[in-house]
Enzyme design. Structure first.
Site, PDB file in Angstrom:
ATOM      1  N   ASP A   1      45.978   8.156  57.830  1.00 58.12           N
ATOM      2  CA  ASP A   1      45.116   8.352  59.680  1.00 58.12           C
ATOM      3  C   ASP A   1      45.916   9.230  60.476  1.00 58.12           C
ATOM      4  OD1 ASP A   1      47.154   7.275  60.693  1.00 58.12           O
ATOM      5  OD2 ASP A   1      46.491   5.504  61.106  1.00 58.12           O
ATOM      6  N   ALA A   2      46.516   9.823  61.729  1.00 56.84           N
ATOM      7  CA  ALA A   2      47.017  10.676  62.521  1.00 56.84           C
ATOM      8  C   ALA A   2      47.926  10.048  62.534  1.00 56.84           C
ATOM      9  CB  ALA A   2      46.054  10.581  63.483  1.00 56.84           C
TER      10      ALA A   2
END
Lengths: 139, 139, 139, 139
Positions: free
Chosen positions: C24-25
């Site tokens: 994820d980010a």
């Protein structure tokens, strides 16, 4: 510019097992998840030639991003299926390239993808393909 | 056969918030996840006209499946972005139809999809489109 | 009832490569995705003993479902990491059992899961564990 | 330290629609995907108080990460269900806090989560909770 290498040379194949996470309530693989399988195939295509996604960006400042995608869904994969993803380069330009990917169960072709990928600098603009990547894609 | 309804009539829009689950280590939305956003858009397009995926199959024996997909990735969405998905019917045949979907952040077009969907019976073969579905798709 | 087999007997290990889809980010594996890795580990634990998820339900009418879960997140996995998932049975009852799962990168323990699984009939109620499954879980 | 605010004050609720992407071949929501729903609930809990994940890290250098998780699966959600996620703070420490989350379909409790979250600096070590975050969590 077409890649004129014969396909047996540049073809890479990986195996993928279908788990519950990949399926949906229609009892088949969810349509977006074939794109995950394809991305695994592209990643292993590079890894087998010693390029890792996480290092390419660090070492060259260039990211490879998907620009365009065409997908044909011919037949569905199901839970516990063992699939293969075949990946080959079908076109190679100065800052972009195209991969053809076939997802099969045994001899049965389930899904085909044509994926146009582009090299992008950290400023988000098109970038020249790093030579290390070009060498691999030329087969 | 083209759908000649004007687009303001048949266009449906939903809002989508980008969460961590949607992003990847490139700090943008993972390329396969735009297909999830698009599928939510198509589902709500039908729901607003009182057709639910889970009931269509039960009541008519017909499933709607994705047969072909073309996606253009123009710009990336990021964590916490508020996106809109615009969905419209652009072509309508006897057993299949095509939807055009635009994913935007404000006025900026990020991703466009052309999705060819087909009606399929429980035997896995092409099926005639149920009249209730046709009526909705005709706008 | 404790499973008294020594752990070297009942331990099964699989390898997992981390792809973009898993991250994820925050540039690490998304917290829910370790549950996917764990489910692959449990599935292969059974498959190595010739039980497949898709066939167990068909043949016995019994589904195995997760009832309770405890997860400790100690350190994060990242893109391109090669992980191992170790799965062992730590408790075995009449209609349920508990698995301990360790997700590691080399010798480093990243995430541990304790997963309580229950047998359920097609009516959604608790069901006796099929003998074929019990035999495997007893090691 | 217990949060002694009454729960009506600190409770935040969001609605979640179940799409195909959330389900699996068992025709229910895949067990890991309830963690996505819960993370949306926690994110909106903060957003309603003007804290965004993407800005908290930028402005304070502090990330909030999940350290420990307990999940009880009581009943399954299905395609097209409309769920609610209720999120409340149940414990608040110097560098960590605990949230209780209930996922319901109408009045029916499907899944409950207890989530221990910790503040972490960019060096990966425990960090003091930023005051802006503490103020919100204290309700």
């Amino acid at each position: 510019m077409k890649n004129d290498n014969n396909s047996s040379k540049s073809l890479e194949t990986i195996d993928i097992r279908v788990y519950y996470e990949d399926t949906d309530a229609g009892r088949v693989v969810y349509y977006a998840n074939y794109l995950k399988f394809a991305e695994r195939g592209r990643t292993e295509y590079l890894r087998v030639h010693n390029i890792e996604n996480s290092k390419l960006a660090e070492e060259t400042g260039v990211f490879v991003v998907v620009r365009h995608l065409e997908v044909d869904y011919r037949a569905a994969a199901r839970l516990d299926d063992l699939l293969t993803v075949e990946t080959r380069v079908v076109d190679l330009g100065k800052a972009s390239f195209t991969m053809q990917q076939d997802i099969k169960r045994g001899a049965t072709l389930l899904v085909t993808l044509k994926v146009v990928l582009a090299c992008m600098g950290q400023d988000g603009r098109a970038a020249r393909m790093p030579q290390a990547l070009r060498t691999i894609l030329e087969g």
